[in-house]
Every structure is written in structure tokens, then in C-alpha cells.
Design an enzyme around this catalytic site. Structure first.
Site, PDB file in Angstrom:
ATOM      1  N   CYS A  42       3.609 -12.946 -14.918  1.00  0.00           N
ATOM      2  CA  CYS A  42       3.048 -13.901 -13.965  1.00  0.00           C
ATOM      3  C   CYS A  42       2.253 -13.103 -12.944  1.00  0.00           C
ATOM      4  O   CYS A  42       1.721 -12.043 -13.241  1.00  0.00           O
ATOM      5  CB  CYS A  42       4.154 -14.726 -13.316  1.00  0.00           C
TER       6      CYS A  42
ATOM      7  N   HIS B 125       4.436  15.161  -6.919  1.00  0.00           N
ATOM      8  CA  HIS B 125       3.233  14.562  -7.512  1.00  0.00           C
ATOM      9  C   HIS B 125       2.008  15.262  -6.920  1.00  0.00           C
ATOM     10  O   HIS B 125       1.630  14.999  -5.781  1.00  0.00           O
ATOM     11  CB  HIS B 125       3.204  13.057  -7.221  1.00  0.00           C
TER      12      HIS B 125
END
Length: 630
Positions: free
Chosen positions: A26, A552
Site C-alpha cells: 500500500c 556505512h
């Protein structure tokens, strides 16, 4: 964010493609039908970077992603479609679900895929209403007529849109299903119905009378018809001779399903839809305030469980049968605005810059119609904003119910779809909608501002915070901490200053960032290498004390696909603080147009009392940059 990596990780954690019967999405969440829910690793999913939350409800395993859900869905859907085509006919039986769970799952699966078309149509209607209200176009001119039929297309041909999604839900041919929808809407049938009503002579099919009904914009008739077709098609397949099955199977399916739809199921659905419309009119006549009051207060809880998609079809059916909706969309508008207001109050009151930034952006998204970031990022996290949002939504819904505010356009309820309240008596419904959402906003904001207590650590230096915490410990009890060391020489900075909102809003977890000044990165912990990404731009660690740490290097550097990176360790390797783990050519990365700022995230920070970062500024490699309070 690498959507391919996230999609693959989610698929593995739900039990792999073999455990997935269906997957849809959705506006903000992935919706899985799993063969065995016990195979899904819920806790691991909740800690996965990019996942905002996990909900199991209505027979579905729902994973909240946020606005990027469609990007995450694509790689998952591709893998699952390949698996389904390879293993067709060998599926294991699905987990048995209750009747209510199956009903919600079915309704959600049918209506979720068509929401973009309904939203587009509603917004076109809203634009048309604004242009007309301000006399920018003439209602008798061709411009008005063209935009009007563009908007009406999704509503008029709604049975065909529903036929496609219903066929996929009921596991039958979507093109034959859409043909059934076309039969119900064919101009010749429409003309025959009009003539029959005028002359009184019944339409007959093989001497069976055909009910005089119009099915444009209808909902229930086509769903019943496709459901019936899903039983006819396998029978037609079974009885058709193999040599001519290509011809006889679709012939028998459409002939039988089409005839039953026109003579029985279509009329039943038409009558049931009329009953629902009559029930809505009855509520509007005697207790117009009741349902909007209840829905306005309960919508956040429905969103939490994913069952709100079982309510939306009622609003669509109301607009299709009566021309407007006074129950679902007005109440949802009050609820969404209240959630945004409660979040804004947190942003206004908190002294934490990280929470302030997250609450502000989530609040803006909520008042525009998408509430998951506010719900999962702030309101559920701090509890009192959720209570305040329920109170504000209920009060706003009560006002809209008492004034019988009408929605004519649909769309995701929020400020962007307010023009959908223009119609009928001009600006009257729009005016009362604005008053109702203002009431919801003020009540929710005030309640949240009073109830919310800032529990975040104030921004100060790491030694000061630790000293304050130690001074609050009674007797000889010692505070337990885990130290995360700096992986590279550079400048320490707050995570909130990172340009990627996934890191800045702490969606992946709390931590800090370092702007590196050298190419070699070392382990920030004593422990084990949990994961080395294939693109080598990030490494996950598990410390000996249980802290999960993600380093990261750079922002969006996954797009480099490993270029300019060299991993010095592999998954499963034991490391110590200072062990070289990665080399990166920072100059080349910058020349390629990527930022080199390196977030260091505690991905399981929710398991600890607090995560405290050091003072911004120069930082040497292996020096303490983060303290975790156990």
C-alpha cells in the site's frame, strides 16, 4: 538506500520466497501472505535498517517501510513471481486463518492496488472544483468537460479496475475478469436497461430475467462476480478437451460467469450496496456524529493493525452510491490532522534536536495524508502523542459528524485533498471541513504539549553526560556502558547533520557520523564481522557485549557497486578495535559525486537505555566516539 539489498534481506527474514504466497504493498507497507508465519523473524525485521515496524493482522504479515515502499516491493515481487511460476501447483497449504482475518485480507488485497487510480481521480475532481469555484473555467466549455470525464473514468470503470485486482486475489485470469466487468458496463446493456425501465418489458437471457441495474462505479457486484468466476474457471479447465481447451475454457468461463453475473450476482451486489447506502443515510439522519466520532478516535489504532483498508471501501461505496461520503473520509481527515498536530507538539516541546527534526518532518507528512512516519516514529514511541492524537481525532470527527460534512473526491485525507470537499452547496462542506480539522489540530496539539515529557538526553559533551548519570546511581552500583570506537580519523558530527534522512531521522538506529580524513577504516568494536555488503561500502559488526554496529562509508555509495572500495575482512571474522577492515579511495568517491561522511549506527539501540555521542570536532582513530548505556 539500496532497495535491492533491503528487499532481499526482508524476503530472507520472512522465510524466503518459498514461504510467500502473495505480496502486495500500500502507501507505506509491504503486505505478505505467508504460508507459515512462524518462519518469519519478526524481531530481526524490526531491527533491520529501513524497516519502521512489523504488524501481523487480518491474515497478513505487514512490514512498514514508509514512502519508499514501492521501491522495496519491486525486487521482492520479481523474486516471488519467478518462484511462483517455477513452483506452480506445488504450493504448500497456507496457514488457516479466521473468517474475519480472511475477509480483511481479501478486501485489503482487492482495494489496495487500485488506490492510486482512485486518488488520481479524486485529485482531478478537486482541481476541477477549485477551477470552477473561482470561475477560472466555464462549466459549459470543453476544458471542463474533458477534465471531468478524465476524473470520472476511474470511477465509471471502477468495476474493471476491481476485476483485475480481485482476479489476482482469487487466483483466476485477470483478463477474463476484466471482460466480466466490461459486460456489466457495456453501452448496449446500459441502453437495454434504460429501455426496459421505460417500456416495462424485461430483459431476458435464455428466458431468465435480467435485473435492471446500472453497474458503473459499483463495487460489490464485480467482486462477487469474479469470486464466482474463480470457481467456474477450474471446472471449465477440467471438462474442456485438451485438444481444444484453448478455445473452450475461456468460452465456458465467460459464458457461465457472465450470465450468472447479469442474472444473479450483479443484482445481489447492487441491492446490498443500496442497503449500505440506506444505512449510511439512516445514520446521517439520526446519529450523524457517532461513526465519525468513533473512527476519528480509532483510526490510529486501525492503521497500527493495518485494518483501516477494510474501512476505506465503505467510503468509496458511499461516494459511488450517494455522490458523497460523510463517514469514513471526514473522520480520517480529522484523525490524520490530529496525528500531525500531536507530532508537531513534540517537535515544539522537545529539547532533543534529533527528535525535533524527526517530529517536524513526520508531522508535515501526516497533515498531508500519510501518517505512518508520525505514528511509528513519534506517537507510538512516546505514547502520550498517540493518546493525544486519538482525542483530537475524536473531537474533530464529532464536529464533522454533527455538521454532516461531505467528501466528494476521496484521496489520501489531508491538506492536499481539501478541495475534495467542494461541491453540493459550494464551499459549505469545505468550510466545515477546515473548522473540523482545525479543532482536531488544536485539541491534539494542546493535549500532546501538556502530556509529553521530554525523556531524551540533552545535547552536551560525552564526559558531562556520563558524569551526571554516574552521580545519579545510588550506593556502590556502577553504570554499565559499551564503548564504540572511532573507525577512522576525521571530524565527529551529529547524525542529524547527515543529508540522508534514513540516518538523520534515526530510522536505522542512533549513532554518530564521522567525516573521514584517511582511506583506511578499522573495527570500532571487539567482536565479530556480522556482514560485509557485496558492494563493500558498509560493514556490520556484533560486539562482544551484544551491540550491533553498522559502519556505512559515504551516502548512496552503494551505487558505486564496490568501485573504489576494498574489504579487508569477510563475514564471520573476529576483530579487535583497530583491526583494519576496509579501504576506500575517498578522493575518487568524491570525484564521482558522492558524499564521504560515514555514519556509525547502533542498529539495536532500542535495546539499550541510551546512546550518547561525543562532542563534535576532531576525532582520532580508535578513540571513544559513542557510549551505550545498558
Amino acid at each position: 538506500m539500496n532497495y535491492q539489498e533491503l528487499g532481499n534481506k526482508i524476503l530472507n527474514l520472512v522465510g524466503g520466497k518459498e514461504n510467500v504466497s502473495k505480496v502486495t504493498h500500500c502507501a507505506t507497507r509491504l503486505r505478505f501472505n505467508l504460508k507459515d508465519d512462524s518462519k518469519a523473524q519478526t524481531e530481526a525485521l524490526k531491527k533491520t535498517a529501513g524497516v519502521l515496524g512489523v504488524v501481523k493482522n487480518g491474515g497478513q504479515y505487514q512490514i512498514i517501510i514508509g514512502n519508499d515502499v514501492n521501491h522495496v516491493y519491486k525486487p521482492i515481487a520479481e523474486v516471488c513471481e519467478q518462484a511462483n511460476s517455477t513452483n506452480a501447483g506445488n504450493d504448500e497449504p497456507e496457514e488457516k486463518k479466521s473468517l474475519g482475518a480472511r475477509f480483511i485480507d481479501t478486501i485489503t488485497g482487492i482495494f489496495t492496488p487500485i488506490l492510486p487510480a482512485i486518488t488520481a481521480a479524486g485529485m482531478l475532481k478537486a482541481v476541477l472544483a477549485v477551477l470552477t469555484a473561482f470561475h477560472l473555467i466555464d462549466t459549459s466549455g470543453s476544458t471542463y468537460q474533458v477534465i471531468n470525464f478524465m476524473a470520472d473514468a476511474a470511477f465509471y470503470f471502477l468495476p474493471i479496475l476491481l476485476a483485475n485486482s480481485a482476479a489476482k486475489k482469487f487466483n483466476c485470469n485477470p483478463y477474463l475478469a476484466m471482460m466480466i466487468g466490461g459486460i456489466l458496463l457495456h453501452p448496449n446493456f446500459v441502453n437495454m436497461v434504460a429501455a426496459s425501465k421505460e417500456t416495462g418489458e424485461a430483459i431476458r437471457l435464455f428466458f431468465i430475467p435480467v435485473y435492471n441495474a446500472g453497474y458503473s462505479s459499483s463495487v460489490i457486484p464485480i467482486i462477487l462476480s469474479v469470486w464466482f468466476m474463480s470457481y467456474v474457471e477450474p471446472i471449465a479447465d477440467k471438462i474442456s478437451p485438451k485438444a481444444i481447451k484453448f478455445f473452450t475454457k475461456p468460452l465456458l468461463t465467460v459464458l457461465v460467469a457472465g450470465a450468472v453475473s447479469l442474472c444473479a450476482l450483479g443484482p445481489v451486489g447492487y441491492i446490498v450496496a443500496g442497503w449500505i447506502a440506506d444505512g449510511v443515510n439512516l445514520l446521517n439522519t439520526y446519529v450523524s456524529w457517532l461513526v465519525p466520532l468513533a473512527l476519528g478516535g480509532l483510526f490510529p489504532l486501525l492503521v497500527m493493525t493495518g485494518t483501516h483498508y477494510g474501512i476505506i471501501p465503505i467510503g468509496i461505496n458511499n461516494r459511488m452510491t450517494t455522490g458523497f461520503d460523510t463517514i469514513v473520509y471526514p473522520a480520517n481527515l480529522a484523525s490524520n490532522i490530529a496525528q500531525g498536530a500531536a507530532t508537531f507538539a513534540v517537535a515544539f516541546k522537545t529539547k532533543s534536536q534529533e527528535v525535533k527534526q524527526l517530529a517536524t518532518s513526520a508531522g508535515i507528512t501526516a497533515v498531508c495524508g500519510i501518517t505512518e512516519p508520525a505514528l511509528y516514529g513519534i506517537n507510538m514511541r512516546f505514547k502520550t502523542p498517540l493518546i493525544s492524537a486519538c482525542i483530537g481525532g475524536a473531537v474533530g470527527g464529532l464536529y464533522m459528524g454533527l455538521l454532516k460534512v461531505k467528501n466528494y473526491g476521496g484521496g489520501s485525507p489531508g491538506l492536499m485533498t481539501l478541495p475534495g470537499y467542494i461541491g453540493g452547496e459550494g464551499f459549505t462542506d469545505l468550510l466545515h471541513a477546515c473548522i473540523g480539522l482545525s479543532i482536531a489540530f488544536v485539541v491534539a496539539f494542546a493535549a500532546s504539549f501538556v502530556l509529553y515529557k521530554d525523556k531524551e538526553i540533552q545535547e552536551t559533551t560525552l564526559p558531562e553526560v556520563l558524569e551526571e548519570k554516574k552521580s545519579n546511581v545510588s550506593g556502590t552500583q556502577e553504570i554499565k556502558t559499551i564503548t564504540i570506537s572511532c573507525p577512522v580519523k576525521g571530524k565527529l558530527m551529529s547524525l542529524s547533520k547527515v543529508s540522508d534522512p534514513t540516518f538523520a531521522q534515526e530510522i536505522m538506529g542512533k549513532g554518530a557520523a564521522i567525516l573521514p580524513e584517511e582511506n583506511t577504516f578499522v573495527s570500532p568494536v571487539n567482536g565479530t564481522v556480522q556482514m560485509v555488503f557485496d558492494t563493500k561500502h558498509a560493514i556490520g559488526f556484533l560486539s562482544e557485549q551484544g551491540a550491533e554496529v553498522l559502519m556505512h562509508v559515504g551516502i548512496d555509495t552503494v551505487n558505486l557497486e564496490g568501485k573504489y572500495f576494498e574489504a579487508l575482512v569477510k563475514t564471520g571474522d573476529k576483530v579487535q578495535v583497530g583491526t583494519p577492515v576496509l579501504k576506500a579511495n575517498l578522493e575518487e568517491i568524491k570525484k564521482a559525486g558522492y558524499e564521504i561522511v560515514t555514519p556509525v549506527i547502533i542498529t539495536n539501540s532500542a535495546d539499550y537505555k541510551d546512546v550518547i555521542t561525543g562532542e563534535e570536532g576532531n576525532m582520532e582513530r580508535t578513540k571513544s566516539m559513542i557510549k551505550i548505556i545498558c
